[in-house]
Each structure stands twice: as structure tokens, then as C-alpha cells.
Write a protein that holds these residues in place. Structure first.
Motif, mmCIF file in Angstrom:
data_model
loop_
_atom_site.group_PDB
_atom_site.id
_atom_site.type_symbol
_atom_site.label_atom_id
_atom_site.label_comp_id
_atom_site.label_asym_id
_atom_site.label_seq_id
_atom_site.Cartn_x
_atom_site.Cartn_y
_atom_site.Cartn_z
ATOM 1 N N VAL A 24 0.844 -1.206 0.000
ATOM 2 C CA VAL A 24 0.000 0.000 0.000
ATOM 3 C C VAL A 24 0.875 1.250 0.000
ATOM 4 O O VAL A 24 0.639 2.206 -0.760
ATOM 5 C CB VAL A 24 -0.958 -0.009 1.210
ATOM 6 C CG1 VAL A 24 -1.636 1.352 1.355
ATOM 7 C CG2 VAL A 24 -2.001 -1.101 1.043
ATOM 8 N N LYS A 58 2.310 1.647 -3.383
ATOM 9 C CA LYS A 58 1.315 2.132 -4.351
ATOM 10 C C LYS A 58 1.187 3.650 -4.296
ATOM 11 O O LYS A 58 1.179 4.328 -5.331
ATOM 12 C CB LYS A 58 -0.028 1.474 -4.041
ATOM 13 C CG LYS A 58 -1.192 2.002 -4.867
ATOM 14 C CD LYS A 58 -2.502 1.354 -4.432
ATOM 15 C CE LYS A 58 -3.679 1.971 -5.181
ATOM 16 N NZ LYS A 58 -4.970 1.369 -4.738
ATOM 17 N N PHE A 59 1.130 4.204 -3.085
ATOM 18 C CA PHE A 59 0.977 5.659 -2.967
ATOM 19 C C PHE A 59 2.267 6.386 -3.337
ATOM 20 O O PHE A 59 2.228 7.493 -3.906
ATOM 21 C CB PHE A 59 0.535 6.028 -1.554
ATOM 22 C CG PHE A 59 -0.921 5.809 -1.311
ATOM 23 C CD1 PHE A 59 -1.862 6.719 -1.779
ATOM 24 C CD2 PHE A 59 -1.368 4.690 -0.640
ATOM 25 C CE1 PHE A 59 -3.216 6.521 -1.566
ATOM 26 C CE2 PHE A 59 -2.715 4.471 -0.423
ATOM 27 C CZ PHE A 59 -3.654 5.390 -0.888
ATOM 28 N N ALA A 63 2.292 6.458 -7.084
ATOM 29 C CA ALA A 63 1.313 7.444 -7.560
ATOM 30 C C ALA A 63 1.848 8.863 -7.398
ATOM 31 O O ALA A 63 1.660 9.724 -8.284
ATOM 32 C CB ALA A 63 0.000 7.283 -6.800
ATOM 33 N N ALA A 64 2.529 9.117 -6.271
ATOM 34 C CA ALA A 64 3.104 10.444 -6.055
ATOM 35 C C ALA A 64 4.198 10.735 -7.068
ATOM 36 O O ALA A 64 4.356 11.868 -7.544
ATOM 37 C CB ALA A 64 3.650 10.549 -4.633
ATOM 38 N N PHE A 78 0.595 14.100 -3.615
ATOM 39 C CA PHE A 78 0.553 13.168 -2.496
ATOM 40 C C PHE A 78 -0.140 13.824 -1.318
ATOM 41 O O PHE A 78 0.132 14.993 -0.996
ATOM 42 C CB PHE A 78 1.962 12.745 -2.075
ATOM 43 C CG PHE A 78 1.975 11.862 -0.859
ATOM 44 C CD1 PHE A 78 1.607 10.529 -0.952
ATOM 45 C CD2 PHE A 78 2.340 12.374 0.388
ATOM 46 C CE1 PHE A 78 1.610 9.712 0.164
ATOM 47 C CE2 PHE A 78 2.346 11.557 1.509
ATOM 48 C CZ PHE A 78 1.977 10.218 1.398
ATOM 49 N N SER A 79 -1.069 13.072 -0.700
ATOM 50 C CA SER A 79 -1.784 13.560 0.478
ATOM 51 C C SER A 79 -1.633 12.535 1.591
ATOM 52 O O SER A 79 -2.083 11.392 1.443
ATOM 53 C CB SER A 79 -3.270 13.779 0.158
ATOM 54 O OG SER A 79 -3.994 14.045 1.353
ATOM 55 N N GLU A 129 -5.088 11.381 2.929
ATOM 56 C CA GLU A 129 -5.750 10.450 2.018
ATOM 57 C C GLU A 129 -5.055 9.090 2.023
ATOM 58 O O GLU A 129 -5.716 8.043 1.995
ATOM 59 C CB GLU A 129 -5.742 11.026 0.597
ATOM 60 C CG GLU A 129 -6.412 10.116 -0.414
ATOM 61 C CD GLU A 129 -6.321 10.670 -1.823
ATOM 62 O OE1 GLU A 129 -6.700 9.947 -2.770
ATOM 63 O OE2 GLU A 129 -5.855 11.829 -1.989
ATOM 64 N N ALA A 130 -3.734 9.099 2.075
ATOM 65 C CA ALA A 130 -2.996 7.836 2.075
ATOM 66 C C ALA A 130 -3.297 7.033 3.337
ATOM 67 O O ALA A 130 -3.500 5.811 3.273
ATOM 68 C CB ALA A 130 -1.501 8.108 1.966
ATOM 69 N N SER A 173 -6.900 5.709 3.159
ATOM 70 C CA SER A 173 -6.988 4.641 2.162
ATOM 71 C C SER A 173 -6.353 3.356 2.665
ATOM 72 O O SER A 173 -6.846 2.253 2.388
ATOM 73 C CB SER A 173 -6.308 5.082 0.860
ATOM 74 O OG SER A 173 -6.960 6.188 0.294
ATOM 75 N N PHE A 174 -5.259 3.495 3.406
ATOM 76 C CA PHE A 174 -4.603 2.297 3.924
ATOM 77 C C PHE A 174 -5.542 1.500 4.818
ATOM 78 O O PHE A 174 -5.672 0.275 4.673
ATOM 79 C CB PHE A 174 -3.339 2.671 4.703
ATOM 80 C CG PHE A 174 -2.765 1.522 5.479
ATOM 81 C CD1 PHE A 174 -2.074 0.509 4.835
ATOM 82 C CD2 PHE A 174 -2.960 1.433 6.855
ATOM 83 C CE1 PHE A 174 -1.561 -0.568 5.545
ATOM 84 C CE2 PHE A 174 -2.446 0.364 7.568
ATOM 85 C CZ PHE A 174 -1.746 -0.639 6.910
#
Length: 667
Positions: free
Chosen positions: A160, A163-164, A167-168, A174-175, A178-179, A182-183
Motif C-alpha cells: 500500500v 502504491k501511494f 502514484a506520487a 501526495f496527500s 488520504e494515504a 486509504s490504507f
């Protein structure tokens, strides 16, 4: 055809790796499989396999983690939930943060988000690799369970985070809020989906049984497809497929303990099937890892932009950083628990074991291969080849360090009594052999199996008490000589009765072959087989050229009665021969053998036939052979796993040989 040949070669590599490990047990099987995979990449008929991360996770990781969840003791995991969660979550995020900045400082060409991505994919330990390493050393149970629980959980947190971070890197956005949200959604959703689906599959099996479908094959098929469907469903719903299959395996085990206590056949088939599957899948994971290494290494090694010594230095520094972070985190946890509960002070040896056991595996490489080639603006992903190379290098280095250091750190405490180790090893040998005999028992073989199990338990008690064992070598040698003399007397009596016509050729030749087989089992096998063959040829020739046969008595017509009368005659002659040759040296052995003949003679004179005993004894012999072979396998397994050293293995093998000789002489 090409796919079939590829699969066949991969399976051959797995088998070859285990054969090689028999000769070089100090090298772990995973390293041998990785090496063979790399070698087969270059041979003319080499295997060229592209690693598809999505297929890899669903095909290999899903069933392996499901099986780990199915077999891992739940009570022990729950008891160790605090250190497991702190390692699986806290250490992962600490590694991503600290190692991410460290990698960026060490290699400025890797942007900070990409460095976080590399640190994230390097943070989880590999459940398959941890299991393979732990098999070779004697780890304390609480440490082993902690490592297993960590490996089951940290894949999800690491992937996880990866993944973030990716994405960043790709989007530049990147937040943290939110990360984090979401985790927890991904993790809790995966656990829920896995638990519910596993429960539903179990209820489906129960429903089929109520409808009268007790076919073990169908129920086993449901078990096999369960982890794949759970993983694909969870991933499709954008939850953690890894946590889903772990939860599914745990729910399966809970429901199985309640529902299958009266289904031993299903349990035996399930354990056998999963054992074969796990064996093959574990091997394929490391072989595929080895197949990818030449491609990964070549991409950097052949690139003039990178200096070879620099990239090797990067691998060493990153691995050292990961180990230091892991050790400091474990030390902090141990120190906190000590100050809180005032328990025993932290033990450096235990902390070192947990640190070195944090090996990385194929999950890390599969994640690295999933890095996209381009960013959102179409530019190439920064240093993608280097990131994959560093991932592969850390995997190899952690595996090598674990294989070298774990046996040293986990070395049994000095002063441990050799006899205690031997008794423990004997107990394990007899336990596995008894279990093997139990699995072979059915309606036909149950009496023989119970007899063999009783004899094994009796031998175990005598061996462990020291009343029968290595000091009885001379006694066993004398007993062998006595038994061979008795067989010779029986053989002469049968030939005498055949010549007088009291025994038919068919019956006489049959029982002569029975005596030959007994002699082969209890003496030098090659020599006895040679003499048996020569005697058989001689008997055939003698019967062929016989001119006149005595007709003093008609041949016995009833086979059972003939067998009983023949054994009465041969037993009497054997007893007479043994008493004639008895002296002070062989008295104990002679009395023991004579008493056995007298018990047999008593049963025969009361009217019982030995034909039924022959079938019973044949089954006993087969089960004895199964038990003895299982003991030999157990000795080899304990030696390979580091539980015993070479000298102890030699002692135990001699022990098994003596046990085999003792049991077979009782036939």
C-alpha cells in the motif's frame, strides 16, 4: 508445446535443487533454486520467462499466504499480536520514511517519491523466504511465530505504501491524510472480504455434504480454488488481496477445527495436497526469481552510465540501513516491554535473530517490476532499471546473510547434553514413523498397523531407557548368528521332507523361498540374495534330475494343514539345532530365539494355521519398511534443518539400521 517444456524444466529445477541440498545441506534450498534459475537462463534450452507482477501475485503469493494463514497457530498469533502489528505496521512506515530519505541522499538521481517507493517495496519481509530460512535453524517458538505473523501482515502495508509512493512519483501529488485513510480502508476491507468469502466457501462444502456429495475430490477442488477467487475478488474491489487470503486461511482453519474432526480422510487428502502444492509453489517462486536476475543485472551491468562498484556499494549500504533500522526498532520494543513489565532484560541473541531473519523475497522483486515505464507527462520513470537492480541486490544479500548468520546466532546453547539431543531426535523419529503407519492403516491392514505401532512404541521406550541400543551390538550379532543357524536347520528339514515325499514340490519350494526372504532381510542382503539365487537354481536342477522319489507317505492335500505340519517339523528341528549349538557365549541369544520358536510351536500344535499369519506378517513387514524409511527421512530432514550435526546424524542412522534389523528378525 513451449509452455509445457517451460513448466517441465521448472519442475526439474525444483527437484534438482532438493537433490543438491542433500549433498550440500549448509546451503539453503532457496539459494540453490535461485542459482539454478540463473544458470538455466543461459543454457541453450534455457527458460525465458517474463515476470508479470499481477499473475505472479495471484498464482503464487495468494495460495502460499492462504496456506500460511490456514496452518499458523491462531492462539499464538493473537498472543503475539502487539509485536507483530508493531513490526508489520510501525517498522514498515519507519523504513519508508527513514530509508526513503537515506536512499535519496545516497543516490540523488532517484527522486524522493521514487526513493520512498523503493524503500516501501523493500520494507516487507517475504513469508516464503522467512519460512525457508526458519526451517534450517532452531528458532525459539515465540520468535518464529512473530516472524510468521509479521510476514503475513507486512506485505499489505508495504505494498500500500509502495502504491501511494508510485502514484506520487507519477502524478506529483501526495496527500498523507488520504494515504492514511486509504490504507485502513484497503486493509480492513481486505480482511473482511477474505473472512466472508472463506466462510461462504466452507458453508458451500457443508451444503454439498448434506446433499450427499461426500466426494473428497470435489471438496478438495473447492479448497484449491478458494484463495485465487478471494484474492481476485478483493483486488477487483480495490482492497488488499494479500490480507484477504490470509484472513481466508484463518477462517478456514477455525471452521475446519469445528466441522472436520470426524472426517479424517478429508484431512489426510487436504494435508497431502497442500503439501505438494506448497512444495512446488515455494520452489517456483525462487526459481522464477533466479530467472529474472540475469535480466535485472544485465540492464545495469551492461549500461556504461553506471559504475559497477558504485551500484554494489549502493546495495550494501541500503541493506545495512534496513538491518540497522530493524535492529533499533526491535531493541526499542524490547526495552519498552522490559521497563513496562520489569521482565527479563532484552536478549541480544533474540534481537539479532529477528533482525537477520528479515529477509526479502520475490514479493519485493514482483513489486519492483510493477513500476510503470513512464510518468503522467510521458517522461521515463526515473531510474527504473536501477531501482529494480537495487531490489534484486537487497534480496540476494539478505538471503545470503540469513543463510550464513542464522545458523551461527541460533546455535544451540553450549552445555546442552548430547544424550538429551539424541532422545529428542529419537522421539521425533518414532513419532513421524508412527504417524506414517497410521496413515497406511485401513480395514485390511489395521491389525498389522496396530501391531507395528505397538512394537515401535515398545522399541522407543527401550531405546530411550538405554536398555536396548548402541550397547547391544554384540548381542544383536550373536542373535543374528543364532537365527541364521535356525533357518539353516529349517531349510534342511524341508528338503528332507521333500525327498521323502511328505511335502509336495510346490509347498516345499514355496517355504524354501520364504526362508530365503527371511535370511535376506536379516543379514547381508547382497550376499544372501546371491546365495538364495544359487540355492534356487540348485534346487530346480536337483528336482529335475531326481530319478526316484520315495512314496513312503502321500503328499499332503490340504494346503493349510500341510503348512501347519511343515512348520511343526521345521520348528522342532530348529529348536534341536539351537540347543545342540548353545554355549555360554550365545546362551542369551539362543534362549530368546528358542522361546519364539516354542511359542509358535505351541500355537501350531493347538491347531492354528500359519497361512493367515503369513499374510499378517507380510503386511507387518511392509509397514515396518514404511516406518523405517520415514525414520531415515526424518534424520535427513533434521540434519538439513540444522537440528542435529553430522556426527549425531551418523549415530541416528546407525540406530535406525539396528532398529530395522531388530524388527525384521521378529517377523
Amino acid at each position: 508445446m513451449e509452455v509445457f517444456i517451460t513448466i517441465l524444466i521448472l519442475l526439474i529445477i525444483i527437484g534438482l535443487s532438493n537433490i543438491l541440498n542433500r549433498f550440500i545441506p549448509f546451503i539453503p534450498v532457496p539459494l540453490i533454486q535461485i542459482a539454478l534459475g540463473g544458470v538455466f537462463e543461459f543454457v541453450p534450452v534455457g527458460v525465458h520467462l517474463d515476470l508479470n507482477p499481477e499473475v505472479f501475485f495471484v498464482l503464487f503469493i495468494a495460495p502460499l499466504l492462504y496456506n500460511d494463514g490456514r496452518k499458523t497457530p491462531r492462539a499464538e498469533l493473537w498472543k503475539l499480536r502487539k509485536p507483530i502489528l508493531l513490526l508489520a505496521l510501525g517498522l514498515v512506515f519507519l523504513t519508508v520514511l527513514v530509508a526513503g530519505y537515506g536512499i535519496h541522499m545516497l543516490i540523488p538521481s532517484i527522486p524522493l517519491p521514487a526513493a520512498f517507493a523503493l524503500a516501501a517495496i523493500l520494507s516487507p519481509t517475504d513469508a516464503v523466504a522467512v519460512g525457508a530460512m526458519a526451517e534450517r535453524v532452531h528458532l525459539p517458538k515465540n520468535i518464529l511465530r512473530t516472524l510468521e505473523g509479521e510476514a503475513l501482515m507486512n506485505d499489505a502495508s508495504g505494498l500500500v505504501a509502495f502504491k501511494f509512493a508510485i502514484a506520487a512519483t507519477v502524478t506529483g501529488i501526495f496527500s498523507l491524510t488520504e494515504a492514511t485513510f486509504s490504507f485502513f480502508v484497503i486493509a480492513i476491507g481486505g480482511l473482511f472480504i477474505g473472512a466472508v468469502m472463506s466462510f461462504l466457501f466452507r458453508k458451500l462444502g457443508m451444503l454439498l455434504r448434506r446433499w450427499g456429495m461426500e466426494d473428497v475430490t470435489v471438496h478438495m477442488l473447492i479448497q484449491i480454488i478458494t484463495p485465487f477467487i478471494i484474492y481476485l475478488t478483493a483486488e477487483h474491489l480495490e482492497f488488499s488481496g494479500i490480507l484477504a487470503v490470509v484472513a481466508g486461511g484463518i477462517i478456514h482453519a477455525i471452521d475446519r477445527d469445528r466441522a472436520e474432526t470426524l472426517q479424517p480422510k478429508m484431512q489426510v487428502v487436504a494435508e497431502s495436497t497442500w503439501s505438494v502444492m506448497v512444495y512446488i509453489l515455494n520452489g517456483l517462486v525462487f526459481v522464477i526469481l533466479g530467472l529474472q536476475l540475469p535480466l535485472v543485472l544485465g540492464a545495469i551491468w551492461d549500461n556504461p552510465v553506471f559504475d559497477h562498484m558504485d551500484v554494489l556499494f549502493y546495495v550494501f549500504v541500503i541493506t545495512l540501513l534496513l538491518l540497522v533500522l530493524r535492529f533499533l526498532w526491535v531493541y526499542a520494543l524490547e526495552l519498552f516491554e522490559w521497563k513496562k513489565d520489569r521482565q527479563d532484560k532484552p536478549v541480544f541473541r533474540n534481537m539479532a535473530l529477528i533482525t537477520v531473519s528479515g529477509v526479502r523475497g520475490a514479493v519485493t522483486l514482483a513489486g519492483a517490476f510493477s513500476i510503470p515505464y513512464v510518468l503522467a507527462d510521458g517522461a521515463p520513470f526515473p531510474q527504473r532499471d536501477l531501482i529494480i537492480f537495487l531490489s534484486a541486490g537487497v534480496i540476494l544479500l539478505t538471503l545470503i546473510l540469513a543463510s550464513l548468520l542464522l545458523p551461527i546466532i541460533a546455535k544451540k546453547e553450549e552445555g546442552e547434553d548430547k544424550e538429551v539431543l539424541k532422545v529428542r531426535a529419537l522421539a521425533k523419529m518414532f513419532h513421524t514413523s508412527i504417524q506414517a503407519v497410521k496413515l497406511e492403516a485401513d480395514e485390511d491392514t489395521k491389525p498389522a498397523a496396530l501391531s507395528v505401532i505397538a512394537e515401535l512404541n515398545h522399541c522407543l521406550s527401550r531405546y530411550s531407557a538405554g536398555s536396548y541400543g548402541m550397547t547391544a551390538t554384540e548381542l544383536q550379532k550373536q542373535e543374528l548368528e543364532v537365527r541364521l543357524r535356525a533357518l539353516q536347520a529349517e531349510r534342511k528339514e524341508i528338503i528332507h521332507l521333500m525327498n521323502k515325499g511328505m511335502v509336495s514340490d510346490e509347498a516345499g519350494m514355496f517355504f524354501l523361498k520364504v526362508l530365503d526372504r527371511r535370511e535376506i532381510r536379516m543379514s547381508n542382503r547382497f550376499k544372501a540374495q546371491l546365495w538364495s539365487s544359487l540355492r534356487s537354481i540348485g534346487r530346480v536342477v536337483a528336482r529335475f534330475f531326481a530319478i526316484e522319489r520315495s512314496e513312503a507317505a502321500a503328499p499332503m492335500k490340504d494346503w493349510a494343514e500341510a503348512a501347519r505340519n511343515l512348520r511343526i517339523h521345521t520348528s522342532v528341528r530348529a529348536i534341536e539345532a539351537l540347543r545342540a549349538h548353545m554355549n555360554e557365549t550365545n546362551r542369551a541369544a539362543s534362549i530368546r530365539v528358542i522361546s519364539q520358536y516354542e511359542r509358535l510351536l505351541s500355537r501350531l500344535e493347538q491347531g492354528s494355521s500359519e497361512l493367515d499369519d503369513n499374510a499378517f506378517n507380510e503386511k507387518k513387514m511392509e509397514l515396518h519398511m514404511k516406518a523405517v524409511q520415514e525414520q531415515r527421512n526424518t534424520v535427513q530432514e533434521m540434519f538439513e534443518n540444522g537440528m542435529i550435526n553430522r556426527s549425531m546424524a551418523a549415530i541416528l542412522r546407525q540406530y535406525v539400521n539396528q532398529l530395522e534389523s531388530h524388527l525384521l528378525r521378529e517377523e
